[in-house]
Design a protein around this motif. Structure first.
Motif, PDB file in Angstrom:
ATOM      1  N   SER A 229      61.061  62.529  15.097  1.00  9.79           N
ATOM      2  CA  SER A 229      61.349  63.518  14.057  1.00  9.79           C
ATOM      3  C   SER A 229      60.747  64.858  14.459  1.00  9.79           C
TER       4      SER A 229
ATOM      5  N   SER B  26      65.808  62.538  13.973  1.00  7.05           N
ATOM      6  CA  SER B  26      65.949  63.545  12.928  1.00  7.05           C
ATOM      7  C   SER B  26      65.492  64.906  13.446  1.00  7.05           C
TER       8      SER B  26
ATOM      9  N   THR C  96      70.452  62.535  12.284  1.00 10.86           N
ATOM     10  CA  THR C  96      70.210  63.371  11.106  1.00 10.86           C
ATOM     11  C   THR C  96      69.903  64.798  11.550  1.00 10.86           C
TER      12      THR C  96
END
Length: 392
Positions: free
Chosen positions: A199, A226, A261
């Motif tokens: 992330s 992400s 994402t």
């Protein structure tokens, strides 16, 4: 109370000073309080209790200075320390804290990471928050166990320099990023640092002013799931081709293979409220937005807040069969157009190169001929001069 994940504390919900967690000491020698909270009270005015067995401390908005921070340096049983909103210029827990897992130094005056080699200082630390400080680079942050690093709202121009091979979550929102990788950082170092990152939050920076190249370095970001690029300077959807597979990438380049994402709102190309500054920006089309992104990143399953449900009803779809099919069709068309444009450009380049080579050969031949003629002329003149001398 305390946010267990990142160690945040809300002073409005706490007493100015609080001891809690009366329990047997870790060494079994008796009973002692294990938690201390000082919130909104100047640290210098607090009569400190016995601190030896403290495991969790929250000293927040207490005007703690570096000399005062030295008073907690030797707390060997600490597992969590929240020292936010103070006047610290370095990490006071720079001794050996072998049990410390969470350290929050946000909103202080820290401008250097030179004393943040945590490999021996805090060997099991997994979360470090340095947000809202004065950092200009991340060089010096070293850890074999660190998984979460928060450095929002500093003065960072790059995210190079970290030596934390187990890092999974990095937040660098609201800095001054134009690029990711410092030119002085080797590709090997870059790949090791970000091999396990899942992330990355780069929101509210300056990315997009120039092409960002750090995504495509072999070995880096292979685990990234992400990515937040909202509120940057990305002016064209074409910039997204650097985040995924594309026909023109070299064979060894496979950027962000696991990305599912993405947040992209608030960029010039994706902001419905933007003011158009030039002809490169077309009016924002909310219905086409998912298709424009899926064209370059068909593996995505979430974009900004989409898919969005309200009261159990889907109000903003993303990744539908129709969107994917339209994106795939447009992708094929665009790739064909680019390949054709490249073929024409390559042919033109070859034509110009051939013309240049022909011109060079002609110039060389003319120069050779001129040189031969000049040599012949000089030889003839020399022969005439010789004959004149002989006649005399």
């Amino acid at each position: 109370g305390i946010n267990a994940e990142y160690g945040e504390i809300d002073c409005s919900a706490m007493q100015p000073q609080l001891l809690s967690g009366l329990a047997p000491t870790p060494d079994g020698q008796g009973l002692a309080y294990s938690e201390l909270t000082i919130c909104g009270t100047p640290f210098g005015l607090v009569e400190l209790p016995e601190l030896e067995y403290m495991q969790r401390i929250q000293i927040v908005a207490a005007d703690m200075s570096d000399p005062e921070g030295d008073k907690i340096k030797s707390l060997s049983w600490l597992t969590q320390a929240v020292l936010s909103r103070n006047n610290l210029t370095y990490n006071p827990l720079n001794g050996t804290n072998k049990y410390l897992q969470v350290l929050n130094l946000s909103t202080n005056q820290i401008s250097s990471t030179d004393q943040l080699d945590l490999t021996e200082q805090c060997p099991v630390l997994h979360t470090l928050d340095l947000s809202h400080n004065l950092l200009e680079n991340l060089r010096g942050i070293k850890s074999c166990k660190l998984k979460v690093l928060l450095v929002d709202s500093n003065r960072l121009s790059f995210i190079s320099g970290v030596e934390c091979p187990q890092l999974e979550h990095l937040s660098v929102a609201s800095n001054q990023l134009i690029q990711l990788q410092d030119p002085d950082t080797s590709n090997e170092e870059w790949a090791v640092t970000y091999a396990n990152l899942s992330s990355l939050d780069c929101s509210n920076n300056q990315l997009g002013q120039e092409e960002v190249t750090g995504w495509s370095k072999q070995g880096a970001f292979g685990s990234l799931v992400s990515l937040d690029l909202s509120s940057n300077k990305i002016k064209s959807y074409k910039a997204l081709k650097n985040l995924g597979e594309w026909w023109s990438h070299p064979d060894e380049v496979h950027p962000l293979p696991r990305l599912t994402t993405l947040k992209l709102a608030g960029n010039p190309q994706t902001d419905p409220d933007r003011v158009l500054e030039d002809d490169t920006l077309i009016p924002f089309d909310e219905n086409q937005y998912p298709v424009e992104v899926l064209l370059y990143l068909p593996q995505l399953t979430a974009l900004d807040s989409m898919p969005l449900y309200q009261e159990g009803e889907l109000v903003a779809a993303f990744g539908t069969t129709e969107q994917l099919e339209e994106a795939a069709e447009r992708r094929a068309q665009l790739e064909q157009q680019e390949k054709e444009a490249k073929r024409v450009a390559d042919e033109e380049h070859a034509r110009l190169a051939a013309e240049q080579q022909a011109a060079s050969r002609k110039a060389a031949e003319e120069a050779k001929r001129a040189a031969e003629e000049e040599a012949a002329r000089l030889a003839a003149e020399a022969a005439i001069e010789e004959e004149e001398i002989d006649d005399e």
